[in-house]
Design a protein around this motif. Structure first.
Motif, short mmCIF file in Angstrom:
data_model
loop_
_atom_site.label_atom_id
_atom_site.label_comp_id
_atom_site.label_asym_id
_atom_site.label_seq_id
_atom_site.Cartn_x
_atom_site.Cartn_y
_atom_site.Cartn_z
N ARG A 113 46.46 50.54 -2.73
CA ARG A 113 45.40 50.76 -3.73
C ARG A 113 45.11 52.25 -3.87
N LEU A 114 45.04 52.94 -2.74
CA LEU A 114 44.78 54.38 -2.77
C LEU A 114 45.92 55.12 -3.47
N ASP A 137 45.12 45.72 -11.22
CA ASP A 137 44.10 46.63 -10.74
C ASP A 137 44.41 47.06 -9.31
N GLU A 179 40.08 53.12 2.22
CA GLU A 179 39.16 52.46 1.30
C GLU A 179 38.08 53.41 0.80
N GLY A 180 37.64 54.29 1.68
CA GLY A 180 36.64 55.28 1.27
C GLY A 180 37.19 56.22 0.20
N LYS A 181 38.41 56.68 0.44
CA LYS A 181 39.04 57.57 -0.56
C LYS A 181 39.26 56.83 -1.87
N ALA A 182 39.68 55.56 -1.76
CA ALA A 182 39.93 54.77 -2.98
C ALA A 182 38.64 54.57 -3.76
N ARG A 183 37.55 54.30 -3.05
CA ARG A 183 36.25 54.12 -3.74
C ARG A 183 35.86 55.40 -4.47
N ALA A 184 36.07 56.53 -3.79
CA ALA A 184 35.72 57.82 -4.40
C ALA A 184 36.57 58.07 -5.64
N ALA A 196 38.11 55.77 -7.48
CA ALA A 196 37.78 54.79 -8.52
C ALA A 196 36.53 55.22 -9.27
N GLY A 197 35.62 55.88 -8.56
CA GLY A 197 34.39 56.35 -9.20
C GLY A 197 34.61 57.54 -10.12
N ALA A 215 45.09 48.59 1.42
CA ALA A 215 44.22 49.74 1.11
C ALA A 215 45.06 50.97 0.77
#
Lengths: 173, 160
Positions: B49-50, A172, A63-68, A70-71, B46
Motif C-alpha cells: 500500500r505504501l 485502492d 501504515e503511518g507513512k501510508a496514512r500521511a 493518503a492525506g 502495508a
C-alpha cells in the motif's frame, strides 16, 4: 571345618550401591536434559518475540507513512489525477480487463479511454447474439475492474451492435 | 538411600521444569510464530500500500513540477518530441503521425498510428511509461478491416 570368615574392620560395600549410582546418574541426565530443553525453548521464545515485535513495528511505520501520504493526495489538480491514472491504468491494462470480460461471440470495434479525474471507458461492440452481449455486460459489471457500467445505443440486425460506457476502477492501495 | 533420594529429587525437578516451564513456553513459541506469520502478511500488505501511494505521489509530483518548471516551452517541446520519437521508432505500428505543440503545462502531444491490435495497444502502453513523460488524456482505438487505428492525446511533461 570352619569356613572362611571375614574378620576385617573395613566397611563392606553395600550391594545396592551400583544401582543407586545409576539412578543418580539418570536423575542428573534427566535434569540436564530438562534444563537444556527449557533453555532452548526460552531462547526460541525470545527470538520469536523479537521477530514479531520488529515486524509489527515495521508494519506500524509503513501504515503511518501510508496514512500521511493518503492525506496528501488530491492537491495536484487534473494533471496530477491524469498522471496517476496514466501510471495505474495504462491502455494495455484496461484493454486486458475489457478482454477478460468479453465472451467469444463479442468483438470490440472501438475503445476510447478518457483520462481525467476518473478514467471513462467508451466501447463499441459487435455481438453475434443478444445473449452474448448480455453476458459481456454482466462480465464487465462483475469483473471488479469497472463501475457504472451503462449500456448505450443498441441496434439489432443479424448482429447486435452496441455502445457501452463504464468507469475503470483501480485497486485502492 | 541418600543417593536414591537425590536421584528422585532430580527426576522430580526435571519433570517440574518440563511441565511447568518448557511445555508452556513451547506452546507460547508456537502461538508467537503463528502471530509472526500473520504479522508478516500485514507488513507485506502495508508495504504494498505504501509503495503504491509513493508511486502515485511521485507520478503526480513529476507531472506537476515538470509542467510548472517549463520555463522554456520550446525546450520542453523538444524533450517531449525526443522521448515520444524513441517510443515510435521501436513500435511495430505504421502510418504514424506525430504532433507536438507547446502548451500551457508542458507540451500537447497527439499521435495517430495504425497496426495490429497488439502493436497499437503496446504503443499506447509504451507512451504511458513514466520515463517517457506523457500524461495521457485520450486514447482511442478503432478497428478497420484487419488493422486498428489509434489516436493518442496527452500532455508531455518530459524535462529538457
Amino acid at each position: 571345618v570352619i569356613g572362611d570368615r571375614d574378620f576385617s574392620t573395613r566397611r563392606r560395600r553395600r550391594a545396592g550401591s551400583a544401582v543407586d549410582l545409576a539412578l543418580l546418574a539418570g536423575g542428573v541426565i534427566a535434569m540436564a536434559g530438562s534444563g537444556a530443553a527449557a533453555g532452548s525453548a526460552w531462547a526460541d521464545l525470545r527470538h520469536a518475540r523479537a521477530s514479531l515485535d520488529e515486524t509489527r513495528r515495521a508494519t506500524a511505520e509503513a501504515e503511518g507513512k501510508a496514512r500521511a501520504l493518503a492525506g496528501e493526495g488530491g492537491a495536484a489538480g487534473l494533471l496530477g489525477a491524469r498522471a496517476i491514472w496514466t501510471l495505474e491504468a495504462p491502455p494495455p491494462r484496461v484493454v486486458a480487463a475489457v478482454a477478460q470480460a468479453m465472451p467469444d461471440d463479442v468483438r470490440l470495434d472501438s475503445l476510447a479511454l478518457r483520462y481525467g479525474t476518473e478514467l471513462e471507458v467508451d466501447m463499441s461492440v459487435v455481438a453475434r447474439s443478444a445473449a452474448a452481449y448480455d453476458a459481456f455486460l454482466e462480465g464487465l459489471a462483475k469483473s471488479g475492474s469497472f463501475s457504472s457500467v451503462a449500456p448505450g445505443n443498441e441496434s439489432r440486425d443479424r448482429l447486435v451492435r452496441a455502445s457501452v460506457r463504464a468507469r475503470y476502477r483501480r485497486s485502492d492501495p | 538411600v541418600t543417593r536414591r533420594l537425590a536421584a528422585l529429587a532430580l527426576a522430580a525437578l526435571a519433570a517440574v521444569v518440563h511441565f511447568a516451564f518448557t511445555v508452556p513456553t513451547r506452546r507460547e513459541v508456537a502461538m508467537t510464530v503463528d502471530a509472526y506469520g500473520r504479522a508478516r502478511v500485514d507488513r507485506h500488505a502495508a508495504a504494498g500500500r505504501l509503495a503504491a501511494l509513493e508511486r502515485r505521489r511521485d507520478a503526480r509530483a513529476k507531472a506537476v513540477s515538470a509542467a510548472n518548471a517549463a520555463a522554456d516551452p520550446a525546450a520542453t517541446t523538444r524533450a517531449v518530441r525526443l522521448a515520444v520519437s524513441r517510443v515510435l521508432e521501436t513500435s511495430g505500428a505504421g502510418g504514424v503521425h506525430l504532433g507536438i505543440r507547446p502548451g500551457p503545462e508542458g507540451a500537447d502531444v497527439a499521435v495517430t498510428a495504425r497496426g495490429s491490435a497488439d502493436d497499437v495497444v503496446r504503443l499506447a502502453g509504451d507512451l504511458a511509461r513514466p520515463e517517457v513523460g506523457v500524461v495521457l488524456g485520450l486514447v482511442q482505438m478503432t478497428r478497420s478491416a484487419d488493422l486498428v487505428g489509434v489516436q493518442i492525446q496527452g500532455r508531455g511533461v518530459a524535462r529538457p
